[in-house]
Design a protein around this motif. Sequence first.
Motif, PDB file in Angstrom:
ATOM      1  N   ALA A 131      31.678 -46.893  -2.497  1.00 44.05           N
ATOM      2  CA  ALA A 131      31.472 -47.276  -1.093  1.00 44.05           C
ATOM      3  C   ALA A 131      30.137 -46.771  -0.549  1.00 44.05           C
ATOM      4  O   ALA A 131      29.866 -46.923   0.650  1.00 44.05           O
ATOM      5  CB  ALA A 131      32.632 -46.753  -0.248  1.00 44.05           C
ATOM      6  N   GLY A 132      29.307 -46.169  -1.401  1.00 44.32           N
ATOM      7  CA  GLY A 132      27.977 -45.771  -0.980  1.00 44.32           C
ATOM      8  C   GLY A 132      27.821 -44.329  -0.537  1.00 44.32           C
ATOM      9  O   GLY A 132      26.770 -43.953  -0.007  1.00 44.32           O
ATOM     10  N   TYR A 133      28.819 -43.494  -0.765  1.00 46.46           N
ATOM     11  CA  TYR A 133      28.724 -42.070  -0.424  1.00 46.46           C
ATOM     12  C   TYR A 133      27.987 -41.348  -1.544  1.00 46.46           C
ATOM     13  O   TYR A 133      28.126 -41.698  -2.714  1.00 46.46           O
ATOM     14  CB  TYR A 133      30.112 -41.450  -0.266  1.00 46.46           C
ATOM     15  N   ALA A 134      27.240 -40.320  -1.160  1.00 45.51           N
ATOM     16  CA  ALA A 134      26.520 -39.502  -2.128  1.00 45.51           C
ATOM     17  C   ALA A 134      27.064 -38.080  -2.099  1.00 45.51           C
ATOM     18  O   ALA A 134      27.407 -37.553  -1.038  1.00 45.51           O
ATOM     19  CB  ALA A 134      25.035 -39.483  -1.798  1.00 45.51           C
ATOM     20  N   VAL A 135      27.129 -37.471  -3.274  1.00 51.72           N
ATOM     21  CA  VAL A 135      27.553 -36.075  -3.374  1.00 51.72           C
ATOM     22  C   VAL A 135      26.431 -35.202  -2.830  1.00 51.72           C
ATOM     23  O   VAL A 135      25.261 -35.376  -3.196  1.00 51.72           O
ATOM     24  CB  VAL A 135      27.846 -35.693  -4.844  1.00 51.72           C
ATOM     25  N   THR A 136      26.798 -34.255  -1.967  1.00 51.08           N
ATOM     26  CA  THR A 136      25.810 -33.273  -1.500  1.00 51.08           C
ATOM     27  C   THR A 136      25.949 -31.972  -2.273  1.00 51.08           C
ATOM     28  O   THR A 136      24.949 -31.319  -2.537  1.00 51.08           O
ATOM     29  CB  THR A 136      25.925 -33.018   0.011  1.00 51.08           C
ATOM     30  N   HIS A 137      27.178 -31.610  -2.638  1.00 51.56           N
ATOM     31  CA  HIS A 137      27.384 -30.433  -3.475  1.00 51.56           C
ATOM     32  C   HIS A 137      28.858 -30.321  -3.888  1.00 51.56           C
ATOM     33  O   HIS A 137      29.736 -30.945  -3.290  1.00 51.56           O
ATOM     34  CB  HIS A 137      26.931 -29.143  -2.773  1.00 51.56           C
ATOM     35  N   LYS A 138      29.084 -29.536  -4.931  1.00 58.18           N
ATOM     36  CA  LYS A 138      30.433 -29.225  -5.391  1.00 58.18           C
ATOM     37  C   LYS A 138      30.934 -28.034  -4.585  1.00 58.18           C
ATOM     38  O   LYS A 138      30.204 -27.062  -4.396  1.00 58.18           O
ATOM     39  CB  LYS A 138      30.424 -28.881  -6.880  1.00 58.18           C
ATOM     40  N   ARG A 139      32.167 -28.109  -4.109  1.00 56.53           N
ATOM     41  CA  ARG A 139      32.773 -27.036  -3.327  1.00 56.53           C
ATOM     42  C   ARG A 139      33.803 -26.311  -4.179  1.00 56.53           C
ATOM     43  O   ARG A 139      34.789 -26.913  -4.597  1.00 56.53           O
ATOM     44  CB  ARG A 139      33.466 -27.602  -2.080  1.00 56.53           C
ATOM     45  N   GLU A 140      33.557 -25.059  -4.452  1.00 60.42           N
ATOM     46  CA  GLU A 140      34.506 -24.211  -5.176  1.00 60.42           C
ATOM     47  C   GLU A 140      35.200 -23.344  -4.133  1.00 60.42           C
ATOM     48  O   GLU A 140      34.534 -22.701  -3.314  1.00 60.42           O
ATOM     49  CB  GLU A 140      33.780 -23.317  -6.182  1.00 60.42           C
ATOM     50  N   PHE A 141      36.518 -23.320  -4.138  1.00 57.97           N
ATOM     51  CA  PHE A 141      37.266 -22.518  -3.173  1.00 57.97           C
ATOM     52  C   PHE A 141      38.624 -22.194  -3.759  1.00 57.97           C
ATOM     53  O   PHE A 141      38.922 -22.557  -4.900  1.00 57.97           O
ATOM     54  CB  PHE A 141      37.377 -23.240  -1.821  1.00 57.97           C
ATOM     55  N   ALA A 142      39.440 -21.510  -3.004  1.00 53.37           N
ATOM     56  CA  ALA A 142      40.787 -21.158  -3.468  1.00 53.37           C
ATOM     57  C   ALA A 142      41.788 -21.529  -2.385  1.00 53.37           C
ATOM     58  O   ALA A 142      41.486 -21.480  -1.186  1.00 53.37           O
ATOM     59  CB  ALA A 142      40.882 -19.675  -3.775  1.00 53.37           C
ATOM     60  N   ILE A 143      42.976 -21.906  -2.818  1.00 52.12           N
ATOM     61  CA  ILE A 143      44.091 -22.200  -1.920  1.00 52.12           C
ATOM     62  C   ILE A 143      45.133 -21.108  -2.120  1.00 52.12           C
ATOM     63  O   ILE A 143      45.575 -20.870  -3.248  1.00 52.12           O
ATOM     64  CB  ILE A 143      44.720 -23.575  -2.229  1.00 52.12           C
TER      65      ILE A 143
END
Length: 161
Positions: A131-143
């Motif tokens: 749909a034309g979205y670009a990745v800005t960065h990978k998000r590493e986190f915890a739940i």
Amino acid sequence: MAYSIRPYRDADAETLARILEEAIRAIGPHAYSPDQVAAWAARHPGAERYRERIRRGDAIFVAADQDDNPVAYVLFEADGHIDHLYAHPDHTRRGLPTQLLAMIEMHARDHGITRLYTEASDLARPAFERAGYAVTHKREFAIAHEDRDVPIHNWAMEKPL
């Protein structure tokens, strides 16, 4: 099968909660570990959450089957954030995310929003890219889940309008 895209109705809330749960549990394991899937699913409590989001001013659009039963949906916040994009496992690979994202884009333009953004799972990322979205960065986190932190990741993505 023919689908239609329509605005959320209050009667959809329980079905949307089931779609989210079933999508995470059935499709999530294709990219995430069992611990990650369990933690991800536990973050989304029931149907009342959809009603709260509508009261807050968020928009939800639903892909419905020929009997008008919801089978996929997108939840959109007024600042351009796409918070949910889920399809029931029985209705994947039918272009529903593409149709829902097109509806959100039209809705955003109508409301003067100039940027759409999201945090996409590994599974949703391809639909957003198409749909034309670009990745800005990978998000590493915890739940936090069952008295521990479960590491997981997703992708910050955006699309200027």
